[in-house]
Design a protein around this motif. Sequence first.
Motif, mmCIF file in Angstrom:
data_model
loop_
_atom_site.group_PDB
_atom_site.id
_atom_site.type_symbol
_atom_site.label_atom_id
_atom_site.label_comp_id
_atom_site.label_asym_id
_atom_site.label_seq_id
_atom_site.Cartn_x
_atom_site.Cartn_y
_atom_site.Cartn_z
ATOM 1 N N GLY A 288 1.066 -1.347 0.077
ATOM 2 C CA GLY A 288 0.258 -0.032 -0.235
ATOM 3 C C GLY A 288 0.955 1.445 0.128
ATOM 4 O O GLY A 288 0.429 2.821 -0.257
ATOM 5 N N GLY A 289 2.342 0.984 -0.393
ATOM 6 C CA GLY A 289 2.654 2.266 0.251
ATOM 7 C C GLY A 289 3.486 2.791 -1.631
ATOM 8 O O GLY A 289 2.972 2.156 -2.308
ATOM 9 N N SER B 286 0.754 26.061 -3.447
ATOM 10 C CA SER B 286 1.141 25.352 -1.693
ATOM 11 C C SER B 286 0.011 24.246 -1.033
ATOM 12 O O SER B 286 -0.728 23.484 -2.546
ATOM 13 C CB SER B 286 0.256 26.434 -1.236
ATOM 14 N N TRP B 287 0.380 23.180 -0.503
ATOM 15 C CA TRP B 287 -0.277 22.293 0.057
ATOM 16 C C TRP B 287 0.183 21.762 1.870
ATOM 17 O O TRP B 287 0.552 22.683 2.577
ATOM 18 C CB TRP B 287 0.342 21.124 -0.575
ATOM 19 N N GLU B 288 -1.121 20.906 1.977
ATOM 20 C CA GLU B 288 -1.072 21.161 3.756
ATOM 21 C C GLU B 288 -0.416 19.893 3.894
ATOM 22 O O GLU B 288 -0.490 18.966 3.610
ATOM 23 C CB GLU B 288 -1.854 21.093 4.493
ATOM 24 N N PRO B 289 0.450 19.628 5.537
ATOM 25 C CA PRO B 289 0.919 18.903 5.577
ATOM 26 C C PRO B 289 -0.301 17.396 4.767
ATOM 27 O O PRO B 289 -1.351 17.683 5.122
ATOM 28 C CB PRO B 289 1.434 18.609 6.722
ATOM 29 N N PRO B 290 0.521 16.024 4.923
ATOM 30 C CA PRO B 290 -0.296 14.731 5.304
ATOM 31 C C PRO B 290 -1.008 14.419 6.779
ATOM 32 O O PRO B 290 -0.535 15.027 7.890
ATOM 33 C CB PRO B 290 0.394 14.205 5.444
ATOM 34 N N GLU B 291 -2.190 14.234 6.707
ATOM 35 C CA GLU B 291 -2.736 13.336 7.709
ATOM 36 C C GLU B 291 -1.252 12.301 8.931
ATOM 37 O O GLU B 291 -1.615 12.459 10.194
ATOM 38 C CB GLU B 291 -3.602 12.633 7.497
ATOM 39 N N LYS B 292 -1.137 11.585 8.144
ATOM 40 C CA LYS B 292 -0.113 10.420 8.466
ATOM 41 C C LYS B 292 1.542 10.467 8.517
ATOM 42 O O LYS B 292 1.716 11.010 6.981
ATOM 43 C CB LYS B 292 -0.564 9.297 8.272
ATOM 44 N N LEU B 293 2.162 11.462 9.250
ATOM 45 C CA LEU B 293 3.635 11.234 9.136
ATOM 46 C C LEU B 293 4.187 10.195 9.332
ATOM 47 O O LEU B 293 5.087 10.593 8.671
ATOM 48 C CB LEU B 293 3.763 12.565 9.683
ATOM 49 N N GLY B 294 4.076 9.221 9.272
ATOM 50 C CA GLY B 294 4.787 8.494 9.579
ATOM 51 C C GLY B 294 5.598 8.175 10.628
ATOM 52 O O GLY B 294 5.878 8.896 11.575
ATOM 53 N N ALA C 288 4.783 13.569 0.003
ATOM 54 C CA ALA C 288 5.612 13.882 1.460
ATOM 55 C C ALA C 288 6.821 12.658 1.371
ATOM 56 O O ALA C 288 6.249 11.238 0.666
ATOM 57 C CB ALA C 288 4.796 13.984 2.541
ATOM 58 N N VAL C 289 7.937 13.073 1.220
ATOM 59 C CA VAL C 289 9.209 11.978 1.913
ATOM 60 C C VAL C 289 9.247 11.786 3.259
ATOM 61 O O VAL C 289 9.501 12.569 3.791
ATOM 62 C CB VAL C 289 10.158 12.402 0.858
ATOM 63 N N SER C 290 9.499 10.577 3.491
ATOM 64 C CA SER C 290 10.486 10.550 4.668
ATOM 65 C C SER C 290 11.789 9.283 4.842
ATOM 66 O O SER C 290 11.585 9.079 3.290
ATOM 67 C CB SER C 290 9.368 9.444 5.641
ATOM 68 N N SER C 291 12.909 9.139 5.372
ATOM 69 C CA SER C 291 13.423 8.033 5.294
ATOM 70 C C SER C 291 13.150 6.508 4.924
ATOM 71 O O SER C 291 14.072 6.483 3.990
ATOM 72 C CB SER C 291 14.237 8.399 6.778
ATOM 73 N N ALA C 292 11.817 6.456 4.996
ATOM 74 C CA ALA C 292 11.292 5.276 4.359
ATOM 75 C C ALA C 292 11.332 5.076 3.400
ATOM 76 O O ALA C 292 10.953 3.790 3.153
ATOM 77 C CB ALA C 292 10.182 4.273 5.245
ATOM 78 N N GLY C 293 11.016 6.234 2.693
ATOM 79 C CA GLY C 293 10.051 6.110 0.971
ATOM 80 C C GLY C 293 9.614 7.747 0.904
ATOM 81 O O GLY C 293 9.054 8.193 1.966
ATOM 82 N N GLU D 161 3.454 2.133 8.052
ATOM 83 C CA GLU D 161 3.560 2.640 9.099
ATOM 84 C C GLU D 161 4.593 3.597 9.247
ATOM 85 O O GLU D 161 4.160 5.157 9.692
ATOM 86 C CB GLU D 161 3.401 2.207 10.308
ATOM 87 N N ASP D 162 5.629 3.289 8.404
ATOM 88 C CA ASP D 162 6.424 4.191 7.753
ATOM 89 C C ASP D 162 6.940 5.493 6.910
ATOM 90 O O ASP D 162 7.333 6.354 6.795
ATOM 91 C CB ASP D 162 7.875 3.438 8.084
ATOM 92 N N ILE D 163 5.546 5.080 6.302
ATOM 93 C CA ILE D 163 4.970 5.918 4.864
ATOM 94 C C ILE D 163 4.444 7.067 5.088
ATOM 95 O O ILE D 163 3.205 6.351 5.749
ATOM 96 C CB ILE D 163 4.951 4.980 3.892
ATOM 97 N N PRO D 164 4.742 7.978 4.674
ATOM 98 C CA PRO D 164 3.559 9.513 4.994
ATOM 99 C C PRO D 164 2.631 9.229 4.078
ATOM 100 O O PRO D 164 2.611 8.860 3.082
ATOM 101 C CB PRO D 164 4.329 10.366 4.855
ATOM 102 N N SER D 165 1.401 9.802 4.928
ATOM 103 C CA SER D 165 0.304 9.585 3.332
ATOM 104 C C SER D 165 0.604 10.912 2.458
ATOM 105 O O SER D 165 1.266 11.277 2.300
ATOM 106 C CB SER D 165 -1.061 9.710 4.578
ATOM 107 N N SER D 166 -0.253 11.177 1.950
ATOM 108 C CA SER D 166 -0.579 11.778 0.322
ATOM 109 C C SER D 166 -0.716 13.358 1.005
ATOM 110 O O SER D 166 -1.783 13.697 2.245
ATOM 111 C CB SER D 166 -1.987 11.361 -0.279
#
Length: 489
Positions: free
Chosen positions: A31-32, A101-109, A158-163, A79-84
């Motif tokens: 799902g990521g 412009s945009w707003e931060p995702p609901e899930k940051l990971g 949105a990008v985290s260290s997991a992707g 759980e490590d991947i942020p949402s859109s």
Amino acid sequence: MAEKATSEAPASGPEETASEPAKVLTAGPSGGVAVSESTGEEQAGEPQEPASQAPVPSAPAAPTTPTAPVATKPAPPSEDIPSSPLLLTIVDVSHNSVTVSWEPPEKLGRLGLQGYMLELCREGASEWVPVNPRPMMVTQQTVRNLVLGEKFFLRVAAVSSAGAGPPAVLDQPVHIQENIEPPKIRVPRHLRQTYIRLVGESINLQIPFQGKPKPQASWTHNGQALDSQRVSVRSGDLDSILFIRSAQRSDSGCYELTVQLEGLEAKATIDILVIEKPGPPKSIRILDVWGCNAALEWTPPQDTGNTELLGYTVQKADKKTGQWFTVLERYHPTTCTISDLIIGNSYSFRVFSENLCGLSDSAATTKELAHIQKADITAKPKGFVERDFSEAPSFTQPLADHTSTPGYSTQLFCSVRASPKPKIIWMKNNMDIKGDPKYRALSEQGVCTLEIRKPSPFDSGVYTCKAINVLGEASVDCRLDVKGEVTPQ
């Protein structure tokens, strides 16, 4: 906290990067979204849809054709991947840049955000090109150095260290076009009311306007196209000039300037009135003559000079001298009575028409003369009654109490009215002070003055002014106080 960033648009297109591996975002089985490398040919297709339309994790799409084996990394836990990112919107579009412009995702990971990656896909291409070389921790970004007329899609993930998480994609492509400034006409103040010119004068109208890009300007006269033989028009980037070398009365009317720009337009109307001197009244006649008066009547002129009349000027001339004198100016009725004519003279009359240009070049003149007849007048002088102006004295301004300083001359004033002229007597403590050199008395035009030279405390007392003539007498008094010691001279 929202931050802004500015980036230059990537110069490379699909043709330049087709032979190089590019990182694209693809949905993983968990799902990521995983980062994978593929060639430009393997990425052919339409731009990805928004994250809400991404494949369901439980039903990943199966490949339809065999492809070369691609090395992929193990899919990270969901759980490590942020949402859109949320609410991706366009803030501003100019002729060479776009701001989103945009707003931060609901899930940051669980691992937290490293930033956001903004990507661009030109219309007709299939490759998403990163705008930034690395993720940036901003929620508003401006892409500059874009080509006028270019269309492209934008997406952000949105990008985290997991992707990278699923991207948010704009529903409509961004179109880079020149900013349109609606047209606006600024009519000069002196043209906001009827613009009046004389026949033969030139008409030069310079009307400034605004608009970007350059708007199209056009003129009409009373709703019709201009006569190019008489009227010339020159329109630039900032104004439009209408010029008539020699104005005629037919040039009067309503001129309308229309400025158009890509479906938008602005209009301004200018009223022009070309006038000239009026013609003379059609006819004039003497209605009646009685005593020292003559009644006249005339008819309005046939030509008023293309404007309203300001009135008529009536003049008279006696037969002896032949000189014309103005009797009435800007007189509106067409009948009048001329008075104070000299007995025994014969008079002619003439009438001019007048408008804004002035008097008519000629006048309507009476054909007959008005004769002022002599009448039998007997003088009956009335008896002259001489008026008696005799009057007993009366003071119109009394004396006022006064305080003086020793050694400094002082004056007492009063005014009296009497006929015949009264005799003035000054007294101190009811004693006549006439002949005393310390005092000087003056009387002129009814104003009585007593000057006391260098008074001392001894000069304090009650001073009286008495006026006497054959009809009676009157008096006024005041008190003078001289305080202090005498200063030695």
